[in-house]
Design an enzyme around this catalytic site. Structure first.
Site, PDB file in Angstrom:
ATOM      1  N   ASN A   1       8.406  -4.168  10.381  1.00 54.16           N
ATOM      2  CA  ASN A   1       9.430  -3.102   9.879  1.00 54.16           C
ATOM      3  C   ASN A   1       8.891  -2.133   8.862  1.00 54.16           C
ATOM      4  OD1 ASN A   1      11.194  -4.312  12.254  1.00 54.16           O
ATOM      5  ND2 ASN A   1      11.468  -6.192  10.564  1.00 54.16           N
ATOM      6  N   THR A   2       7.694  -2.280   8.373  1.00 54.31           N
ATOM      7  CA  THR A   2       7.245  -1.276   7.523  1.00 54.31           C
ATOM      8  C   THR A   2       5.923  -0.775   8.207  1.00 54.31           C
ATOM      9  OG1 THR A   2       8.121  -2.612   5.363  1.00 54.31           O
ATOM     10  CG2 THR A   2       6.483  -1.128   5.228  1.00 54.31           C
TER      11      THR A   2
ATOM     12  N   SER B   1       5.207  -7.852   8.118  1.00 49.00           N
ATOM     13  CA  SER B   1       6.589  -7.564   8.600  1.00 49.00           C
ATOM     14  C   SER B   1       6.144  -6.407   9.818  1.00 49.00           C
ATOM     15  CB  SER B   1       7.418  -7.089   7.632  1.00 49.00           C
ATOM     16  OG  SER B   1       8.422  -6.570   7.981  1.00 49.00           O
TER      17      SER B   1
ATOM     18  N   ASN C   1      15.314  -8.498  14.139  1.00 48.89           N
ATOM     19  CA  ASN C   1      15.567  -7.756  12.949  1.00 48.89           C
ATOM     20  C   ASN C   1      14.658  -6.700  12.841  1.00 48.89           C
ATOM     21  OD1 ASN C   1      14.223  -7.891   9.997  1.00 48.89           O
ATOM     22  ND2 ASN C   1      13.623  -9.702  11.267  1.00 48.89           N
TER      23      ASN C   1
ATOM     24  N   PHE D   1      12.789  -4.392   4.603  1.00 44.85           N
ATOM     25  CA  PHE D   1      12.584  -4.652   3.227  1.00 44.85           C
ATOM     26  C   PHE D   1      13.752  -3.854   2.304  1.00 44.85           C
ATOM     27  CE2 PHE D   1       7.661  -5.070   3.373  1.00 44.85           C
ATOM     28  CZ  PHE D   1       8.106  -6.318   4.182  1.00 44.85           C
TER      29      PHE D   1
ATOM     30  N   LYS E   1       1.082 -14.114   3.991  1.00 39.88           N
ATOM     31  CA  LYS E   1       1.842 -14.196   5.343  1.00 39.88           C
ATOM     32  C   LYS E   1       1.286 -13.592   6.411  1.00 39.88           C
ATOM     33  CE  LYS E   1       6.551 -14.999   6.985  1.00 39.88           C
ATOM     34  NZ  LYS E   1       7.987 -15.006   6.434  1.00 39.88           N
TER      35      LYS E   1
ATOM     36  N   ASN F   1       4.978 -14.487  10.515  1.00 36.09           N
ATOM     37  CA  ASN F   1       6.163 -13.711  10.433  1.00 36.09           C
ATOM     38  C   ASN F   1       6.901 -13.596  11.861  1.00 36.09           C
ATOM     39  OD1 ASN F   1       7.916 -11.721   9.431  1.00 36.09           O
ATOM     40  ND2 ASN F   1       6.371 -11.194   7.913  1.00 36.09           N
TER      41      ASN F   1
HETATM   42  C1  LIG Z   1      16.917 -11.328   9.405  1.00 33.38           C
HETATM   43  C2  LIG Z   1      15.691 -11.643   9.057  1.00 33.38           C
HETATM   44  C3  LIG Z   1      14.885 -11.126   7.898  1.00 33.38           C
HETATM   45  C4  LIG Z   1      13.492 -11.445   7.394  1.00 33.38           C
HETATM   46  N1  LIG Z   1      13.161 -10.946   6.553  1.00 33.38           N
HETATM   47  C5  LIG Z   1      11.865 -11.150   6.072  1.00 33.38           C
HETATM   48  C6  LIG Z   1      11.197 -10.688   4.632  1.00 33.38           C
HETATM   49  O1  LIG Z   1      11.889  -9.959   4.200  1.00 33.38           O
HETATM   50  N2  LIG Z   1       9.993 -11.132   4.746  1.00 33.38           N
HETATM   51  C7  LIG Z   1       9.257 -12.193   5.406  1.00 33.38           C
HETATM   52  O2  LIG Z   1       8.142 -12.601   5.048  1.00 33.38           O
HETATM   53  N3  LIG Z   1       9.776 -12.599   6.347  1.00 33.38           N
HETATM   54  C8  LIG Z   1      10.921 -12.164   6.817  1.00 33.38           C
HETATM   55  N4  LIG Z   1      11.446 -12.809   7.916  1.00 33.38           N
HETATM   56  C9  LIG Z   1      10.622 -13.695   8.554  1.00 33.38           C
HETATM   57  C10 LIG Z   1      11.152 -15.172   8.443  1.00 33.38           C
HETATM   58  O3  LIG Z   1      10.833 -15.573   7.019  1.00 33.38           O
HETATM   59  C11 LIG Z   1      10.253 -15.852   9.328  1.00 33.38           C
HETATM   60  O4  LIG Z   1       8.649 -15.901   9.236  1.00 33.38           O
HETATM   61  C12 LIG Z   1      10.437 -15.604  10.651  1.00 33.38           C
HETATM   62  O5  LIG Z   1      11.926 -15.427  11.169  1.00 33.38           O
HETATM   63  C13 LIG Z   1      10.012 -16.906  11.704  1.00 33.38           C
HETATM   64  O6  LIG Z   1      10.905 -18.137  11.480  1.00 33.38           O
HETATM   65  P1  LIG Z   1      12.144 -18.635  12.373  1.00 33.38           P
HETATM   66  O7  LIG Z   1      11.834 -18.440  13.596  1.00 33.38           O
HETATM   67  O8  LIG Z   1      12.447 -19.839  11.547  1.00 33.38           O
HETATM   68  O9  LIG Z   1      13.364 -17.483  11.835  1.00 33.38           O
HETATM   69  C14 LIG Z   1      12.925 -12.612   8.417  1.00 33.38           C
HETATM   70  C15 LIG Z   1      13.576 -12.924   9.498  1.00 33.38           C
HETATM   71  C16 LIG Z   1      14.771 -12.651   9.826  1.00 33.38           C
HETATM   72  C17 LIG Z   1      15.428 -13.303  10.799  1.00 33.38           C
END
Ligand SMILES: Cc1cc2nc3c(=O)[nH]c(=O)nc-3n(C[C@H](O)[C@H](O)[C@H](O)COP(=O)(O)O)c2cc1C
Length: 348
Positions: free
Chosen positions: A174-175, A172, A108, A112, A214, A243
Site C-alpha cells: 500500500n506504499t 506492504s 486493507n 501506513f 519483513k 506480509n
Molecule cells: C488491517 C491490516 C493492517 C496491516 N498493517 C500492517 C502494517 O502496518 N505493517 C506490516 O508490516 N504489516 C501489516 N499488516 C500485515 C500483517 O502484519 C500480516 O503480515 C498479514 O496480515 C498476514 O497475517 P494474517 O493473515 O494473520 O493477518 C496488516 C494487516 C492487516 C489485516
C-alpha cells in the site's frame, strides 16, 4: 455459537475500521479481563531474546501502541507495534479496510496511517521488561525509494532504547514502490547501513537490538534466494514471512474481492507457507523465521512451524476467531514442534 461468535456478529455490523478502533479501546483498558495463563512451557531463545511462547501479534493491529499496555495481557508471547514512519501520516482515503467474510479474509489499503515513531517511543518508555516488544518501521509515502534507507535508520535510532527488536517493512503493497526495496539494488544498501547503525548504537547504548526484515508472499523462488543470500551476507537477525498479498487467485468469489490492497487471512496460508519453506531451504536454519499469514488454528500454526518457522504471528485470525484462538494454538503446540537456530554457523 461460542461467545466470540456473538461478539463478532455485533462487531461485523460496524464498518471495519470503526470496529477495530473500538476493539483497541476495549483491549487498552482490559475491559473483559483478558489475563491469560501463560504457562505453556514453550520458552525459546530466538534472536538473543527470551520468548515465553512462540505466538505473537502481527504488525498493523496496534500501529501506534493505542492498546498499550492492556494488549500485553492478551496471551501473546510477543507483540509487534507499527508500522510507524519518521513523520506522522494520514494514510489512504477511507474506506480502506474490507471484510471478505466467506473467505475469512481481509483486504486493507491503510497506507501506513500512523502518528510517527517518536510518540510510539514515548509510550513504550513506560513498558515493563517482562514481555517482548517489537516495532515495525516503514518509510514515509513521500520519501523517494533512493532515500528510504534514511527513514529506516531514523526510526531504528529513535526506537532503539524501547524496542526488543525492530522489523524493517519492505513489503506492504500500500506504499507505492515499497516492495521494490526487496530487490538487490536497494536491499544491500539498506542492510549494510542498518547493520552499521546497529553496532554503533550497541556501543553507544550498551544494547543489541536485533533487526528483521519483513517480506511479501508474492516473491518468486529466485527472489527469495537472492534475499536469503543478502540476509546471510549481512548477518541479519531475523526475517518475517509474510506480509499481505496482491494475489487474488486464491479467493472465492465474494464481495470486495477486487478491492485494491493487501489480502490477509485464510486464503494466503499456502503462499505464505511456501515462502517460509523457501527461506528455510536457502537460510539453512542460520537465521530465524517469523511465520505469519493465515494462521487461525492449531493446524495452520503447526504447518508454519513444520515448514521452518521459529516464531509465529497472526492478525486476521484474531478478527475471525477472537482471543480464544491464542490459547487454542498454544495448547496444541509442544516443545518438539519448535526448532532452534544455529547462529554460530553463520558465514562458515
Ligand atoms: C488491517 C491490516 C493492517 C496491516 N498493517 C500492517 C502494517 O502496518 N505493517 C506490516 O508490516 N504489516 C501489516 N499488516 C500485515 C500483517 O502484519 C500480516 O503480515 C498479514 O496480515 C498476514 O497475517 P494474517 O493473515 O494473520 O493477518 C496488516 C494487516 C492487516 C489485516
Amino acid at each position: 455459537m461460542n461467545n466470540y461468535a456473538y461478539i463478532r456478529k455485533l462487531l461485523f455490523c460496524l464498518p471495519p475500521e470503526v470496529a477495530h478502533l473500538l476493539v483497541l479501546k476495549v483491549i487498552k483498558h482490559n475491559i473483559w479481563n483478558f489475563k491469560k495463563n501463560s504457562n505453556y512451557n514453550l520458552q525459546q531463545n530466538i534472536m538473543g531474546l527470551e520468548f515465553k511462547s512462540p505466538l505473537g501479534l502481527a504488525a498493523g493491529f496496534d500501529k501506534d501502541g493505542d492498546a498499550f499496555p492492556g494488549i500485553l495481557d492478551l496471551g501473546f508471547g510477543f507483540i509487534e507495534f507499527g508500522t510507524v514512519t519518521p513523520i506522522a501520516q494520514a494514510g489512504n482515503p477511507k474506506p480502506r479496510l474490507f471484510r471478505l467474510t466467506k473467505s475469512k479474509a481481509i483486504i486493507n489499503r491503510m497506507g501506513f496511517n500512523n502518528n510517527g515513531v517518536v510518540p510510539l517511543a514515548k509510550k513504550l518508555k513506560h513498558r515493563t521488561k517482562n514481555s517482548i516488544l517489537g516495532v515495525n518501521v516503514g518509510k514515509n509515502k513521500d520519501t523517494p525509494l533512493d532515500c528510504a534507507v534514511d527513514d529506516y535508520l531514523y526510526c531504528y535510532r529513535v526506537i532503539h532504547n524501547y524496542a526488543d527488536y525492530v522489523t524493517i517493512n519492505l513489503s506492504s503493497p500500500n506504499t507505492k514502490g515499497l516492495r521494490e526495496l526487496q530487490n538487490d539494488k536497494y536491499l544491500s544498501k539498506i542492510l549494510f547501513s542498518l547493520k552499521n547503525m546497529q553496532s554503533k548504537l550497541e556501543q553507544e547504548n550498551g544494547k543489541y537490538v536485533p533487526i528483521a526484515i519483513k517480506v511479501a508472499p508474492d516473491l518468486s523462488e529466485y527472489e527469495v534466494e537472492n534475499i536469503s543470500k543478502l540476509l546471510l551476507e549481512y548477518e541479519l537477525d531475523g526475517v518475517v514471512a509474510t506480509n499481505t498479498s496482491i494475489d487474488r487467485s486464491c479467493l472465492r468469489n465474494t464481495a470486495h474481492n477486487y478491492e485494491q490492497g493487501g489480502l490477509s487471512g485464510e486464503p494466503i496460508q499456502g503462499i505464505s507457507t511456501n515462502v517460509i519453506k523457501l527461506l528455510n531451504n536457502f537460510l539453512e536454519s542460520k537465521i530465524p523465521i517469523i511465520g505469519v499469514g493465515g494462521i487461525n488454528s492449531p493446524e495452520s500454526a503447526k504447518d508454519k512451524l513444520n515448514s521452518g518457522a521459529n516464531l509465529l504471528q497472526l492478525y486476521t485470525g484474531l478478527i475471525y476467531n477472537g482471543v480464544g484462538v491464542i490459547d487454542e494454538i498454544l495448547s496444541a503446540i509442544d516443545l518438539s514442534d519448535l526448532h532452534y537456530v544455529i547462529k554460530e554457523n553463520l558465514n562458515e
